[in-house]
Structures are given as C-alpha cells and as structure tokens.
Design an enzyme around this catalytic site. Structure first.
Site, PDB file in Angstrom:
ATOM      1  N   LYS A  95      74.301 -12.806  -8.248  1.00 42.90           N
ATOM      2  CA  LYS A  95      73.188 -12.726  -7.287  1.00 42.90           C
ATOM      3  C   LYS A  95      72.957 -14.077  -6.608  1.00 42.90           C
ATOM      4  O   LYS A  95      72.833 -14.151  -5.394  1.00 42.90           O
ATOM      5  CB  LYS A  95      71.907 -12.294  -8.022  1.00 42.90           C
ATOM      6  CG  LYS A  95      70.648 -12.493  -7.207  1.00 42.90           C
ATOM      7  CD  LYS A  95      69.415 -12.023  -7.933  1.00 42.90           C
ATOM      8  CE  LYS A  95      68.716 -13.080  -8.753  1.00 42.90           C
ATOM      9  NZ  LYS A  95      67.932 -14.074  -8.006  1.00 42.90           N
ATOM     10  N   ASN A  96      72.926 -15.130  -7.418  1.00 46.66           N
ATOM     11  CA  ASN A  96      72.545 -16.437  -6.868  1.00 46.66           C
ATOM     12  C   ASN A  96      73.654 -17.100  -6.057  1.00 46.66           C
ATOM     13  O   ASN A  96      73.429 -18.142  -5.439  1.00 46.66           O
ATOM     14  CB  ASN A  96      72.077 -17.373  -7.988  1.00 46.66           C
ATOM     15  CG  ASN A  96      70.711 -16.955  -8.510  1.00 46.66           C
ATOM     16  OD1 ASN A  96      70.071 -16.060  -7.947  1.00 46.66           O
ATOM     17  ND2 ASN A  96      70.269 -17.594  -9.589  1.00 46.66           N
ATOM     18  N   CYS A 129      59.593 -14.848  -7.701  1.00 46.24           N
ATOM     19  CA  CYS A 129      59.047 -14.834  -9.061  1.00 46.24           C
ATOM     20  C   CYS A 129      58.025 -15.962  -9.229  1.00 46.24           C
ATOM     21  O   CYS A 129      58.274 -17.100  -8.832  1.00 46.24           O
ATOM     22  CB  CYS A 129      60.162 -15.042 -10.085  1.00 46.24           C
ATOM     23  SG  CYS A 129      61.080 -13.555 -10.475  1.00 46.24           S
ATOM     24  N   ARG A 170      57.141 -24.129  -7.396  1.00 45.78           N
ATOM     25  CA  ARG A 170      58.306 -23.895  -6.549  1.00 45.78           C
ATOM     26  C   ARG A 170      58.101 -24.332  -5.103  1.00 45.78           C
ATOM     27  O   ARG A 170      58.128 -23.532  -4.176  1.00 45.78           O
ATOM     28  CB  ARG A 170      58.726 -22.427  -6.628  1.00 45.78           C
ATOM     29  CG  ARG A 170      58.909 -21.957  -8.049  1.00 45.78           C
ATOM     30  CD  ARG A 170      59.538 -20.608  -8.123  1.00 45.78           C
ATOM     31  NE  ARG A 170      60.986 -20.703  -8.035  1.00 45.78           N
ATOM     32  CZ  ARG A 170      61.795 -19.666  -8.164  1.00 45.78           C
ATOM     33  NH1 ARG A 170      61.321 -18.477  -8.349  1.00 45.78           N
ATOM     34  NH2 ARG A 170      63.094 -19.826  -8.104  1.00 45.78           N
ATOM     35  N   ASP A 184      67.362 -19.862 -16.457  1.00 43.88           N
ATOM     36  CA  ASP A 184      67.416 -18.404 -16.265  1.00 43.88           C
ATOM     37  C   ASP A 184      67.850 -17.654 -17.523  1.00 43.88           C
ATOM     38  O   ASP A 184      67.856 -16.424 -17.533  1.00 43.88           O
ATOM     39  CB  ASP A 184      68.363 -18.054 -15.103  1.00 43.88           C
ATOM     40  CG  ASP A 184      67.717 -18.304 -13.747  1.00 43.88           C
ATOM     41  OD1 ASP A 184      66.537 -18.676 -13.706  1.00 43.88           O
ATOM     42  OD2 ASP A 184      68.412 -18.124 -12.724  1.00 43.88           O
ATOM     43  N   ARG A 206      65.614  -6.584  -9.388  1.00 40.94           N
ATOM     44  CA  ARG A 206      65.943  -7.626  -8.416  1.00 40.94           C
ATOM     45  C   ARG A 206      67.231  -8.337  -8.804  1.00 40.94           C
ATOM     46  O   ARG A 206      67.932  -8.858  -7.927  1.00 40.94           O
ATOM     47  CB  ARG A 206      64.823  -8.675  -8.349  1.00 40.94           C
ATOM     48  CG  ARG A 206      63.542  -8.156  -7.736  1.00 40.94           C
ATOM     49  CD  ARG A 206      62.544  -9.275  -7.571  1.00 40.94           C
ATOM     50  NE  ARG A 206      63.221 -10.427  -6.973  1.00 40.94           N
ATOM     51  CZ  ARG A 206      62.788 -11.678  -7.041  1.00 40.94           C
ATOM     52  NH1 ARG A 206      61.679 -11.947  -7.665  1.00 40.94           N
ATOM     53  NH2 ARG A 206      63.458 -12.647  -6.479  1.00 40.94           N
TER      54      ARG A 206
HETATM   55  C1  UD1 Z   1      67.591 -21.281  -8.111  1.00 45.11           C
HETATM   56  C2  UD1 Z   1      67.907 -19.896  -8.631  1.00 45.11           C
HETATM   57  C3  UD1 Z   1      66.993 -19.551  -9.797  1.00 45.11           C
HETATM   58  C4  UD1 Z   1      67.071 -20.634 -10.873  1.00 45.11           C
HETATM   59  C5  UD1 Z   1      66.847 -22.017 -10.267  1.00 45.11           C
HETATM   60  C6  UD1 Z   1      67.101 -23.150 -11.265  1.00 45.11           C
HETATM   61  C7  UD1 Z   1      68.689 -18.773  -6.646  1.00 45.11           C
HETATM   62  C8  UD1 Z   1      68.461 -17.710  -5.619  1.00 45.11           C
HETATM   63  N1  UD1 Z   1      67.726 -18.933  -7.559  1.00 45.11           N
HETATM   64  O1  UD1 Z   1      66.227 -21.230  -7.653  1.00 45.11           O
HETATM   65  O2  UD1 Z   1      67.417 -18.301 -10.334  1.00 45.11           O
HETATM   66  O3  UD1 Z   1      66.077 -20.407 -11.845  1.00 45.11           O
HETATM   67  O4  UD1 Z   1      67.741 -22.236  -9.158  1.00 45.11           O
HETATM   68  O5  UD1 Z   1      68.362 -23.053 -11.807  1.00 45.11           O
HETATM   69  O6  UD1 Z   1      69.722 -19.410  -6.648  1.00 45.11           O
HETATM   70  N2  UD1 Z   1      61.821 -28.179  -6.417  1.00 45.11           N
HETATM   71  C9  UD1 Z   1      61.030 -29.094  -5.788  1.00 45.11           C
HETATM   72  N3  UD1 Z   1      61.081 -29.168  -4.428  1.00 45.11           N
HETATM   73  C10 UD1 Z   1      61.909 -28.354  -3.679  1.00 45.11           C
HETATM   74  C11 UD1 Z   1      62.716 -27.430  -4.358  1.00 45.11           C
HETATM   75  C12 UD1 Z   1      62.656 -27.366  -5.739  1.00 45.11           C
HETATM   76  O7  UD1 Z   1      60.288 -29.832  -6.423  1.00 45.11           O
HETATM   77  O8  UD1 Z   1      61.915 -28.481  -2.455  1.00 45.11           O
HETATM   78  C13 UD1 Z   1      61.753 -28.075  -7.906  1.00 45.11           C
HETATM   79  C14 UD1 Z   1      61.268 -26.707  -8.358  1.00 45.11           C
HETATM   80  O9  UD1 Z   1      59.871 -26.616  -8.363  1.00 45.11           O
HETATM   81  C15 UD1 Z   1      61.858 -26.631  -9.736  1.00 45.11           C
HETATM   82  C16 UD1 Z   1      63.173 -27.405  -9.611  1.00 45.11           C
HETATM   83  O10 UD1 Z   1      63.073 -28.164  -8.412  1.00 45.11           O
HETATM   84  O11 UD1 Z   1      61.022 -27.287 -10.659  1.00 45.11           O
HETATM   85  C17 UD1 Z   1      64.401 -26.530  -9.527  1.00 45.11           C
HETATM   86  O12 UD1 Z   1      64.248 -25.572  -8.518  1.00 45.11           O
HETATM   87  P1  UD1 Z   1      65.466 -25.072  -7.625  1.00 45.11           P
HETATM   88  O13 UD1 Z   1      66.751 -25.552  -8.227  1.00 45.11           O
HETATM   89  O14 UD1 Z   1      65.203 -25.398  -6.213  1.00 45.11           O
HETATM   90  O15 UD1 Z   1      65.368 -23.494  -7.809  1.00 45.11           O
HETATM   91  P2  UD1 Z   1      65.656 -22.399  -6.735  1.00 45.11           P
HETATM   92  O16 UD1 Z   1      66.740 -22.842  -5.798  1.00 45.11           O
HETATM   93  O17 UD1 Z   1      64.381 -21.887  -6.186  1.00 45.11           O
END
Ligand code: UD1
Length: 429
Positions: free
Chosen positions: A22-23, A116, A121, A305, A397
């Site tokens: 999915k990711n 979620c 986030r 995850d 999902r």
């Molecule tokens: C992706 C995955 C999700 C997984 C996560 C971490 C997808 C679609 N989803 O989510 O399943 O749980 O990686 O492995 O690929 N952060 C910030 N600022 C930002 C962006 C992120 O502070 O602009 C922080 C987030 O709050 C979090 C951390 O970085 O604490 C990691 O998040 P991130 O790797 O961005 O997760 P996603 O890409 O949303």
C-alpha cells in the site's frame, strides 16, 4: 456496518500470499501525475486507500482504467490543480499529489490532510522542502496553496526527521526542478526506494535512494512506463506475527527477507523460528513467546506500523516487555481495546509496559486505526471464545481480504455485514 468475528484457539498452517505494498502503491500512483505517457501499474493491492487515490487522481483530470489486476493512468490532460476536500480528508497519503502537481503545473491548492488519528502528523517538512525549491506557500481556511510560476529550482533540503511522506513529496517535486536537489536525512524505507526506481524508469535522474542523502537532477519530461509494486512488508510482518501468536507453521509467500529483518529479529528473540526460503519466509511457532523490548524507529529500525501487532503478541508472553514508540506520539489507542481482552498493559507517555498473561479472552472491541485493527484481529486468534471487532473499515484501508487470507491458513474468522456472514456467502459462491 461490517464486523469481524474471530473464534480463537486454532493454530495456523499453510501458505499466505502477500499483496503489493500500500505505502509504495500510493506515492507511485501520485507520481503518475508527472508522466506525459501511459503508466501501467501491476501488483496494486485491492484496498480502500487505493480506490481513494484513484478518485483523487480522477478529480485532477487523470484518466484511470482497470485492466485485470493492473491499473492504467494517463495524466497528459491535467485539468485541475485543486484536490477535493472530501477525498483528501479521508486519507493523509492524498497529500502526496502536492509535490507532483507543483512540479507539473507550477501551482497546487490542497486541503490539510486527514487519515489515521495516530498523532499530530504535521506537514511542515513537506512545505519546507517546497519553499527551499522556490515555491511560495500560503494557508487559507485549511487549504494550502503552493505556487512556483517560474518553476522550481534545485536546493539542499534537510529534514529534521526522516519523514517518509516528506521525502516522497520533495522527491517528486524535484524531478523537473532546474539543477540539483539534495534531500538530507531522507527516509530510507523500501517504499521510498520503490518510488525512486519507478521515477528513474520514467526517465528521472535520481541517485542515493535508500540512503539518507538523495540527489536529484531535474529533467524536462518523464515518459510512460509499466511497473510492478513491491510486496507489502507490513502485511508480511502482520501474518508473521499472526503465526507467532496463534502458533503454527506458515509460509509467507513473496515476503522480501531484506525488508523484514527487524521483525524477523524480534520474532527470533521471542522464540519464533523465521526461515528465509525461495520466494518468501517460513515462520514456525511452537511455544509461548518470551518477553522482549522494542523501540520503534525509522527504517531499518522496527516499524511503527507493526508496533500494535507486536503488542498483541507480547501481551501473552511469559514475562514483562517494554515497547517505546518514538515515531508517532498518539499510537497506543489499541491498548484500551487489548485490555478489554484481558491484556495487562500500562502506558507512560511514549512507553508501554506489557505484563504477559496466560490467556486472552474474547470480547467486543472497536478498531481505532488501521494497524491497531490488525492487532485486535491477531489478539482474537489467540483469545479464548469469540472476539467481535467493529469499525473494520479502518482495516480495509490497508489489508486486502484479511479474513479470507487468515481462513485459508486455518483461522476461525468471518466477516458479518448487517447481521449476515459475508465470508460464508463467499465460500458458498
Ligand atoms: C508513512 C506511512 C505510515 C507509517 C509512517 C512511518 C504511507 C502512506 N504511510 O506515513 O504507514 O506509519 O510513514 O513509517 O507511506 N513529521 C513531521 N513533519 C512532517 C512530516 C512528518 O514532523 O512534515 C513527523 C510525523 O509527525 C511523525 C514522523 O515525522 O512523527 C514520521 O512521519 P512520516 O514518516 O512522515 O509518516 P507518513 O509519511 O505520514
């Protein structure tokens, strides 16, 4: 509203096939916005999130067609640079269209994302990357507007944390940027590498994906391509833990050993045998798990995850385990539900202390988020009696046919829709 019923106590035996990731699928689908030719994707999982991304792309003017298990995208006539709110709020990953739209059209308007509820986030790092490349950003009434009328330029972007989504969005945005972009402290997840491989196959100039410094030299166009998505390491890990908690001997077909090292190592620590074989991994579990400690971190560390599923397993371990969640601050919502099933868990900030119990008992539980839902299904496999799981749309999902796959390896599990067993109807048909 669907519910899933699990009657625990069955050992698992046989083979389970892992679907496409999915990711990896979601960012690669978003990246089809960058192509002026036809993009044909195979090994796409049949999931609600994938349908949502198809809807988002169609709303932007992409022609989407399904041909068997493949999805075809044509983005040569992009009409819109504004993604519709009802779709974006459903799924955080829809924010991944921002980078490619900005690169292709020089402007994007996109509502702040949903998804979620496992933490704050934010998207500050995505925006910081776009700004470093010359975009102007405005926020108005919950909508982000990014504009770069003269196009984006290469830049050095340092990510404060190795965010998967920010790495992917900035990577896609930089494909047409003039000069070189360097993403430092980039995420190293296999899904980021899959996206980079896809972009390179379309003609992008990217080096270093899979390391913490990704270098992109802008090109003028990206062409159509046929591409196969990698297998889902989180789904693979979930079935590995399913075997560990229920006991049994299961072959996880298509699991890529290199992608699941962290979970294999932790399962070995608790006494489960994980054997790498041709085309997958075999998992053998024949005793009560030993306790262990886990800290979630970015890849190649232990994936957040799989944290809820591992907590389900450790709740029946012979001793006390500690799980520290460092990626998402709100990711212990499964604790209250596992406790309803008899688990003994206490949390202090980002740490959960799990005192293993001899037995879990079936209960009515509610799924708070996607991976927590998987954890409750796994706990149900081990629990005495029946576990009734509601709000299973979260599970849909991210898991393709979870109850059919578990039934095929011996679990007593069914899906009930408005009081009627859908699994039994499917079996008769
Ligand atoms: C992706 C995955 C999700 C997984 C996560 C971490 C997808 C679609 N989803 O989510 O399943 O749980 O990686 O492995 O690929 N952060 C910030 N600022 C930002 C962006 C992120 O502070 O602009 C922080 C987030 O709050 C979090 C951390 O970085 O604490 C990691 O998040 P991130 O790797 O961005 O997760 P996603 O890409 O949303």
């Amino acid at each position: 509203m669907d519910t899933i019923l699990v009657r625990g106590g069955r050992r698992l035996h046989g083979k389970v096939s892992i679907s496409g990731a999915k990711n990896a699928a979601l960012p690669i689908m978003a990246a089809s916005l960058l192509s002026d030719g036809e993009v044909v994707l195979s090994n796409i999982p049949d999931l609600d999130d994938v349908s949502t991304m198809c809807d988002v792309l169609e709303a932007l003017g992409v022609r989407v067609r399904r041909a068997g298990s493949r999805l075809l995208f044509r983005a040569d006539n992009l009409e819109e640079n504004e993604a519709p709110y009802p779709l974006i709020r459903k799924m955080r990953a829809s924010f991944l269209v921002a980078g490619p739209l900005l690169a292709r059209l020089g402007a994007v308007r996109i509502p702040l994302p949903g998804g979620c509820a496992i933490g704050l986030r934010p998207i500050d790092l995505h925006l910081k990357g776009f700004m470093a490349m010359g975009a102007e950003i405005r926020q108005d009434g919950g909508v982000i507007e990014a504009v770069a009328p003269r196009g984006l330029h290469g830049a050095r972007v340092y990510l404060d944390v190795p965010s998967v989504g920010a790495t992917e969005n900035i990577l896609m945005a930089s494909c047409f940027a003039s000069g070189e972009t360097i993403i430092e402290n980039a995420a190293r997840e296999p899904e980021v590498v899959d996206l980079a491989n896809f972009l390179v196959r379309m003609g992008a100039d990217i080096r270093g994906a899979g390391t913490s410094a990704i270098r992109v030299t802008g090109v003028s166009r990206l062409s159509g391509v046929a591409y196969e998505i990698i297998p889902d390491r989180i789904e693979a890990g979930t079935y590995m833990i399913a075997c560990a908690i229920a006991g049994g001997d299961v072959f996880i077909r298509n699991a890529v050993p290199e992608h699941i090292r962290a979970i294999a190592a932790k399962l070995a620590e608790v006494g489960v045998r994980v054997i790498e074989a041709d085309g997958g991994v075999r998992v053998i579990a024949d005793k009560r798990p030993a306790p262990t400690d886990i800290t979630t971190t970015a890849y190649p560390g232990f994936p957040t995850d799989l944290q809820p599923q591992m907590m389900a397993l450790l709740s029946v371990a012979a001793g006390t385990s500690v799980i520290t969640e460092t990626v998402f601050e709100g990711r212990f919502m499964h604790v209250a539900e596992l406790k309803r099933m008899g688990a003994r868990i206490r949390t202090e900030n980002q740490t959960a202390i799990i005192e293993g119990v001899g037995e879990l008992s079936g209960a009515r539980v509610r799924v708070p988020d996607l991976r927590a839902g998987a954890a409750l299904v796994l706990a149900g496999l081990r629990a005495e009696g029946e576990t009734e799981i509601s709000d299973v749309h979260h599970i849909d999902r991210g898991y393709e046919s979870i109850e059919a796959k578990l039934r095929a390896i011996g679990a007593d599990i069914e899906r009930v829709s408005d009081g009627v067993s859908v699994s039994r109807i499917a079996q008769v048909l």
